[in-house]
Every structure is written in structure tokens, then in C-alpha cells.
Enzyme design. Structure first.
Site, PDB file in Angstrom:
ATOM      1  NE  ARG A 290       1.846  -7.031   1.516  1.00  0.00           N
ATOM      2  CZ  ARG A 290       2.283  -8.165   1.003  1.00  0.00           C
ATOM      3  NH1 ARG A 290       3.376  -8.710   1.445  1.00  0.00           N
ATOM      4  NH2 ARG A 290       1.652  -8.713   0.005  1.00  0.00           N
ATOM      5  CB  THR A 291      -0.268  -1.533   5.189  1.00  0.00           C
ATOM      6  OG1 THR A 291       0.716  -1.743   4.178  1.00  0.00           O
ATOM      7  CG2 THR A 291       0.134  -0.341   6.024  1.00  0.00           C
TER       8      THR A 291
ATOM      9  CE  LYS B  52     -24.545   6.041   3.489  1.00  0.00           C
ATOM     10  NZ  LYS B  52     -24.744   5.807   4.917  1.00  0.00           N
TER      11      LYS B  52
ATOM     12  NE  ARG C  97      -2.177   2.093   2.316  1.00  0.00           N
ATOM     13  CZ  ARG C  97      -1.520   0.999   1.932  1.00  0.00           C
ATOM     14  NH1 ARG C  97      -2.099   0.137   1.130  1.00  0.00           N
ATOM     15  NH2 ARG C  97      -0.292   0.760   2.352  1.00  0.00           N
TER      16      ARG C  97
ATOM     17  CG  HIS D 252       3.927   3.160   2.694  1.00  0.00           C
ATOM     18  ND1 HIS D 252       3.553   2.989   4.004  1.00  0.00           N
ATOM     19  CD2 HIS D 252       3.513   2.055   2.032  1.00  0.00           C
ATOM     20  CE1 HIS D 252       2.937   1.818   4.124  1.00  0.00           C
ATOM     21  NE2 HIS D 252       2.898   1.234   2.950  1.00  0.00           N
TER      22      HIS D 252
HETATM   23  N1  ASP Z   1       2.122  -1.820  -0.441  1.00  0.00           N
HETATM   24  C1  ASP Z   1       2.904  -0.710  -0.937  1.00  0.00           C
HETATM   25  C2  ASP Z   1       2.086   0.579  -0.938  1.00  0.00           C
HETATM   26  O1  ASP Z   1       1.010   0.607  -0.381  1.00  0.00           O
HETATM   27  C3  ASP Z   1       3.515  -0.992  -2.250  1.00  0.00           C
HETATM   28  C4  ASP Z   1       2.580  -1.268  -3.382  1.00  0.00           C
HETATM   29  O2  ASP Z   1       1.355  -1.194  -3.226  1.00  0.00           O
HETATM   30  O3  ASP Z   1       3.102  -1.548  -4.464  1.00  0.00           O
HETATM   31  O4  ASP Z   1       2.531   1.555  -1.484  1.00  0.00           O
END
Ligand code: ASP
Length: 314
Positions: free
Chosen positions: A58-59, A86, A108, A136
Site C-alpha cells: 500500500r505505501t 550484488k 523505505r 513512518h
Molecule cells: N505498513 C506499516 C509499516 O510499514 C505497518 C506494518 O507493516 O505493520 O510499518
């Protein structure tokens, strides 16, 4: 100009007025996203690169959609299969990307602090899309916008954050944001999932869920982050659900109009009962996803304005 940041690395560096500035602009984008013409030209001509060193559905989709709706050229780097595997270091990857002149980098990474390190090496705006257990920020901002829309305010609310606090960057960013906006935050978790030193943040700590939910306005559930555990944190998922899973009986301890939140992905039957998650009268989980796109559009728009101003001044 209320929003003065060059990057969005966490909630920690933000002034409450900057939080409000992002949320106010996100309201406009939430309205745009509900209309037939979902485009703006705020990022026209700019390049956004999404680098996800850790899995995300989703992110990543949310940032991609946000960038596209603002008119940016958006590129997703498949970091799982990249030269990082690598042996290339994070810094070398960053410098390589920097040479391609991106304007916004969305990152991320599984290590806390990695995104801050990267931001020091590039000359574009960097957005933290989650780094280890650290922060986050866009999740906390989208949660804040959802709360503000549902409760009509973002201050003097009692918010219970429940579950795997120890491994959660979502909990940390929310705790900081809700504290800055003068809410009462309660952390509810078994002692094994409660990080040391949380009381420094000025929140109340509970290991009894019913007591922690008493009269709460907002119940925020967290995923049990099994991938960050090396065993021994909970006796069994069944026992965990019995004591800390949100079901109708425990939710009855909160205010009758309390809203239920979860950042996703959800483990139904582990931290939350599926019927509660799907109850449109209580659960705002779908609205959180919707607000995610709006908040990311607002954050990227504001960062791009600062970037352009800095470049024009140079
Ligand atoms: N999607 C959120 C995160 O990336 C929460 C989770 O993964 O539980 O931290």
C-alpha cells in the site's frame, strides 16, 4: 511559509504548525481525489524515484499514485533485485541515483536511520516511507488526518495505541505526532512488546487492554511484526488474541463513538477481529488508505515548493 523542511524524515523535526500545514493541504487533495479530474500540476516536470528496500504494497502504491496525480515522472526501483544484492552500499546506490537528478526520493529501508543517512548524500528532497523501527511519518500524518476528519479535532483526544509497540515505527511516529498536538496517548501491550523508556514520551502505559481502552476516543491497533521478532515475544497467537486482540467485548470499554484504526496489513484473528475491522460504523481503515494518498500528495507538494525556492535562491 509555514512548512520549512527540506526533507520529510520523521515527525520528530516537525513543528505543530508544519503538521497542520500538511493536513490542511491534504484536505484539498482529498477533495480532488474524490472528483472526476484527479490531476494537478504541482510536480510537473519533476522526477520522483521510489526506492523500497523492504516489501510494501500500500505505501508504495500510494506514493506512486500521489506522484502521478501531481504530474511527476515517477519511477519505481526494484531494490530487492538491484545491485544492492550484488554488494553495492546504500551510499553508492544513493550517489548513482543522485547523478540521474531526481527531485524527490521516496525511501523505505529495514534499518533505522538509513533514510537520514541517505538524505545527507543527495541533493533532492527525501521522504521516509518507513525505516526499521524508527519512523513512518506519512503513516502518522494520514492517521492524524483521518482522526481530525472523524473527530472534528486533533487535540485533547484519548488515543490508545495497542499491540506490538516495540517493533513499530508506526507507533513511534504516531506517539510523537499525537503528543505534539496535545493529545493523551496510552500505550497498551504485553511487557515483552513494550519498548524500554517509553514513559519519557509522556504517555501512559498499560498491559491490561480493557483498562487501556477505558473511555478512549481512538483505538489504534498495530500488526504483530513477526518478521522483526526472533521468537519468545508472545506465548502463542491464540493467547495473544485472547488478551490483546480487539474484539467487540474489549472495544466496549472505549467510548461508544470510538473509532478503530489499523495501518495494515492486518492479521485478522491475531490483533483484530475481522468483524470489527469490517464494521463501517467503527472502523476507519479504508479511510486511512484514502487519506494516505492525499497526505503524500500534500507532503510532496510542500517539499517540492521548498526545493524549487532553494534552487532559485542558489
Ligand atoms: N505498513 C506499516 C509499516 O510499514 C505497518 C506494518 O507493516 O505493520 O510499518
Amino acid at each position: 511559509m509555514t512548512f520549512t523542511q527540506r526533507h520529510l524524515l520523521g515527525i520528530e523535526p516537525l513543528h505543530p504548525m508544519e503538521i497542520t500545514a500538511i493536513l490542511d493541504l491534504a484536505e484539498d487533495y482529498a477533495a480532488l481525489n474524490r472528483s472526476d479530474r484527479k490531476h494537478s500540476e504541482a510536480l510537473k516536470g519533476l522526477t520522483q524515484i521510489n526506492m523500497f528496500f523492504e516489501n510494501s504494497t500500500r505505501t508504495q502504491a500510494s506514493f506512486e499514485l500521489a506522484g502521478k496525480r501531481l504530474g511527476a515522472d515517477v519511477m519505481n526501483m526494484a531494490m530487492q533485485t538491484s545491485s544492492v544484492k550484488k554488494g553495492e552500499t546504500l551510499i553508492d546506490t544513493a550517489l548513482t541515483l543522485n547523478a540521474m537528478h531526481p527531485d524527490l526520493l521516496v525511501v523505505r529501508h529495514p534499518s533505522s536511520g538509513a533514510v537520514n543517512l541517505l538524505a545527507e548524500k543527495v541533493n533532492c528532497a527525501v521522504l521516509n516511507a518507513g525505516d526499521g523501527r524508527h519512523e513512518h511519518p506519512t503513516q502518522a500524518l494520514l492517521d492524524a488526518l483521518t482522526i481530525r476528519r472523524k473527530k472534528g479535532r486533533l487535540h485533547r483526544l484519548t488515543v490508545a495505541i495497542c499491540g506490538d509497540i516495540a517493533h513499530s515505527r508506526v507507533a513511534r511516529s504516531n506517539l510523537i505526532l499525537l503528543g505534539k498536538m496535545e493529545n493523551r496517548v496510552r500505550l497498551v501491550a504485553p511487557p515483552t512488546l513494550m519498548p524500554a523508556g517509553v514513559s519519557e514520551f509522556g504517555c501512559e502505559v498499560f498491559d491490561d487492554m480493557r483498562a487501556g481502552l477505558q473511555d478512549a476516543d481512538v483505538v489504534m491497533m498495530l500488526r504483530l511484526q513477526k518478521e522483526r521478532m526472533d521468537g519468545g515475544f508472545i506465548p502463542s497467537e491464540r493467547e495473544y488474541y485472547h488478551r490483546y486482540g480487539l474484539d467487540a467485548e474489549k472495544l466496549a470499554c472505549a467510548k461508544p463513538d470510538a473509532i478503530v484504526m489499523h495501518p495494515g496489513p492486518m492479521n485478522r484473528g491475531v490483533e483484530i477481529d475481522g468483524t470489527i475491522a469490517d464494521d463501517i460504523n467503527r472502523s476507519v481503515i479504508q479511510e486511512q488508505v484514502e487519506m494516505g494518498v492525499a497526505v503524500r500528495m500534500a507532503a510532496m507538494d510542500l517539499l517540492a515548493r521548498n526545493l524549487k525556492a532553494a534552487r532559485n535562491a542558489a
